[in-house]
Design an enzyme around this catalytic site. Structure first.
Site, PDB file in Angstrom:
ATOM      1  N   ARG A   1      34.759 114.740  11.223  1.00 61.39           N
ATOM      2  CA  ARG A   1      33.756 114.257  10.264  1.00 61.39           C
ATOM      3  C   ARG A   1      34.212 114.619   8.859  1.00 61.39           C
ATOM      4  O   ARG A   1      34.141 113.830   7.930  1.00 61.39           O
ATOM      5  CB  ARG A   1      32.363 114.831  10.550  1.00 61.39           C
ATOM      6  CG  ARG A   1      31.387 114.507   9.420  1.00 61.39           C
ATOM      7  CD  ARG A   1      29.900 114.686   9.742  1.00 61.39           C
ATOM      8  NE  ARG A   1      29.583 115.742  10.677  1.00 61.39           N
ATOM      9  CZ  ARG A   1      29.675 117.058  10.411  1.00 61.39           C
ATOM     10  NH1 ARG A   1      30.062 117.482   9.225  1.00 61.39           N
ATOM     11  NH2 ARG A   1      29.376 117.939  11.339  1.00 61.39           N
TER      12      ARG A   1
ATOM     13  N   TYR B   1      24.326  91.792  -4.090  1.00 60.40           N
ATOM     14  CA  TYR B   1      24.392  91.692  -2.639  1.00 60.40           C
ATOM     15  C   TYR B   1      23.022  92.045  -2.039  1.00 60.40           C
ATOM     16  O   TYR B   1      22.419  93.058  -2.404  1.00 60.40           O
ATOM     17  CB  TYR B   1      25.481  92.643  -2.121  1.00 60.40           C
ATOM     18  CG  TYR B   1      25.637  92.593  -0.631  1.00 60.40           C
ATOM     19  CD1 TYR B   1      26.197  91.477  -0.018  1.00 60.40           C
ATOM     20  CD2 TYR B   1      25.226  93.649   0.166  1.00 60.40           C
ATOM     21  CE1 TYR B   1      26.335  91.423   1.357  1.00 60.40           C
ATOM     22  CE2 TYR B   1      25.364  93.597   1.545  1.00 60.40           C
ATOM     23  CZ  TYR B   1      25.917  92.480   2.130  1.00 60.40           C
ATOM     24  OH  TYR B   1      26.045  92.430   3.490  1.00 60.40           O
TER      25      TYR B   1
ATOM     26  N   LYS C   1      35.551  93.265   3.724  1.00 61.10           N
ATOM     27  CA  LYS C   1      35.864  91.960   3.146  1.00 61.10           C
ATOM     28  C   LYS C   1      37.366  91.851   2.852  1.00 61.10           C
ATOM     29  O   LYS C   1      38.159  91.879   3.767  1.00 61.10           O
ATOM     30  CB  LYS C   1      34.989  91.746   1.913  1.00 61.10           C
ATOM     31  CG  LYS C   1      33.519  92.176   2.099  1.00 61.10           C
ATOM     32  CD  LYS C   1      32.758  91.331   3.095  1.00 61.10           C
ATOM     33  CE  LYS C   1      31.413  91.919   3.500  1.00 61.10           C
ATOM     34  NZ  LYS C   1      30.495  92.214   2.404  1.00 61.10           N
TER      35      LYS C   1
HETATM   36  C1  LIG Z   1      29.357  93.031   2.247  1.00 61.18           C
HETATM   37  C2  LIG Z   1      29.028  93.592   0.924  1.00 61.18           C
HETATM   38  C3  LIG Z   1      28.424  94.853   0.792  1.00 61.18           C
HETATM   39  C4  LIG Z   1      28.000  95.674   1.992  1.00 61.18           C
HETATM   40  O1  LIG Z   1      29.087  96.071   2.748  1.00 61.18           O
HETATM   41  P1  LIG Z   1      29.019  96.289   4.351  1.00 61.18           P
HETATM   42  O2  LIG Z   1      30.418  96.661   4.680  1.00 61.18           O
HETATM   43  O3  LIG Z   1      28.583  95.008   4.953  1.00 61.18           O
HETATM   44  O4  LIG Z   1      28.034  97.373   4.578  1.00 61.18           O
HETATM   45  C5  LIG Z   1      28.197  95.316  -0.482  1.00 61.18           C
HETATM   46  N1  LIG Z   1      28.523  94.594  -1.577  1.00 61.18           N
HETATM   47  C6  LIG Z   1      29.101  93.390  -1.488  1.00 61.18           C
HETATM   48  C7  LIG Z   1      29.451  92.648  -2.730  1.00 61.18           C
HETATM   49  C8  LIG Z   1      29.374  92.848  -0.249  1.00 61.18           C
HETATM   50  O5  LIG Z   1      29.929  91.636  -0.164  1.00 61.18           O
END
Ligand SMILES: *Cc1c(COP(=O)(O)O)cnc(C)c1O
Length: 379
Positions: free
Chosen positions: A46, A98, A195
């Site tokens: 952790r 978001y 992403k």
């Molecule tokens: C997807 C996204 C998040 C959240 O991220 P997760 O990995 O889905 O928790 C935050 N900000 C933006 C701009 C995103 O596209």
């Protein structure tokens, strides 16, 4: 060192036990100590894990920061930032953000007496108007999701500095290949590595990067205390993803441009949101802080009918209807019913998220095929 070299080499070195060139997936919870207090830098996963440490050093290097921290999701990374605050503190945030970020701010942290102001940050005066003695953090997302507004990071950095508050930037859409907020005056950079950084739609992860020693100490304290970490397999996947980030981003940008230029000429298309278009209202700011303009493109259709948008997302064949973005394959989404459904309708429309708005995550397929697909769906 240039970006591509750093992306491939920083933070990683051949495994000391075997010489493996790829950082191994250290699938272990604990580490045997030779004696009390005599260990090799790792005690419990952790707190730290070698695969995660390699990724954390790598992302810190490509964001031009000093410290990185990896979390189980982008939202877990955001959770860590807000936990640096105390009850009574206030945050000024982008209004066009978001949906999940909006949700954690409103439904989780407001209960702990942290107050959030959502303002249109294209106008820095709107930020200054909300400043008071309780303001501790400015939260910016740029390009914004899904209408691709560009927020002037340098201007916000100046406001933050002169008021002795923190500036955090969600750099998910731009990635460090296109924009490095720490160089522009931000204190904290946040990523959904789910992403573009991962880039292959196969892992969920969040990252934070800071420069300051004190802020890093706080960040690692919360990472270890709250425990919202990610596993070593995901760290391996994102490390591997980052090795080709520069190559993928070049293609995303090239395809984004081709599609934006196709859409803007199409008779059934009304608005096109892509910061590389000279007609984009924040194009000059985009040019000043981004090295290129990315693969996220949104548009509305003439007449702004919900039915038209629903039909387009159904008719495309190469673009898959899905939430998320930043993978090698192209995705299509309808923000008002999907990613941004958690935001109240009036607030949504204020931010430009109208019924016909469609968001594209343009992948790295051949642009001609993607354009042909959009063309048949639009006609
Ligand atoms: C997807 C996204 C998040 C959240 O991220 P997760 O990995 O889905 O928790 C935050 N900000 C933006 C701009 C995103 O596209």
């Amino acid at each position: 060192m240039k970006f591509g070299t750093k992306a491939i080499h920083e933070g990683v070195s051949p495994d000391s036990a075997t010489g493996a060139i790829m950082t191994p997936i250290y699938q272990t919870s604990t580490y045997v100590q030779e004696g009390v207090g005599n260990h090799k830098g790792f005690q419990y996963s952790r707190t730290s894990n070698p695969t995660r440490s390699a990724l954390e050093a790598n992302i810190a290097a490509i964001e031009n920061g000093n410290y990185g921290a990896a979390f189980g999701s982008g939202l877990a990374a955001i959770d860590c930032i807000i936990k640096m605050l105390s009850p009574g503190d206030e945050v000024i945030s982008t209004n066009d953000l978001y949906g999940g970020t909006f949700r954690i701010f409103k439904t989780i942290f407001e209960k702990y007496d942290i107050k959030f102001h959502f303002v249109p940050m294209g106008d820095t005066l709107a930020v200054e108007k909300k400043l008071n003695d309780n303001t501790k953090l400015i939260w910016a997302e740029t390009p914004t999701n899904p209408t691709m507004k560009i927020i002037d990071i340098v201007a916000l950095g100046k406001i933050a500095k002169s008021n002795n508050i923190l500036l955090a930037v969600d750099n998910t859409f731009a990635t460090p290949y296109l924009q490095t907020p720490l160089d522009l005056g931000a204190d904290i950079v946040m990523h959904s590595a789910t992403k573009y950084l991962g880039g292959h739609s196969d892992a969920v992860m969040g990252l934070l990067i800071v420069k300051d020693d004190k802020l890093a100490k706080e960040m690692y304290h919360i990472q270890n205390s709250s425990g919202a970490i990610c596993g070593p397999m995901d760290c391996f996947l994102v490390l591997r993803g980052i090795k080709t980030l520069h190559l993928r981003m070049r293609e995303h940008c090239k395809n984004g441009k081709a599609i934006a230029e196709f859409l803007i000429k199409h008779p059934n298309v009304d608005n096109v949101y892509w910061p590389g278009l000279p007609s984009h209202p924040n194009h000059e700011v985009a040019k000043s802080q981004m090295r290129d303009f990315g693969g996220m493109v949104s548009f509305t259709t003439v007449g702004n009918k919900l039915q038209d948008a629903l039909e387009i997302v159904k008719k495309v064949k190469l673009f898959s209807l899905a939430e998320s973005l930043g993978g090698v394959e192209s995705l299509i989404g309808h923000p008002s019913t999907m990613t941004h459904a958690a935001i109240p309708k009036n607030q949504r429309e204020e931010a430009g998220i109208t019924d016909s708005l469609i968001r594209l995550s343009v992948g790295i397929e051949d642009a001609e095929d993607l354009i042909a697909d959009l063309e048949q769906a639009l006609n």
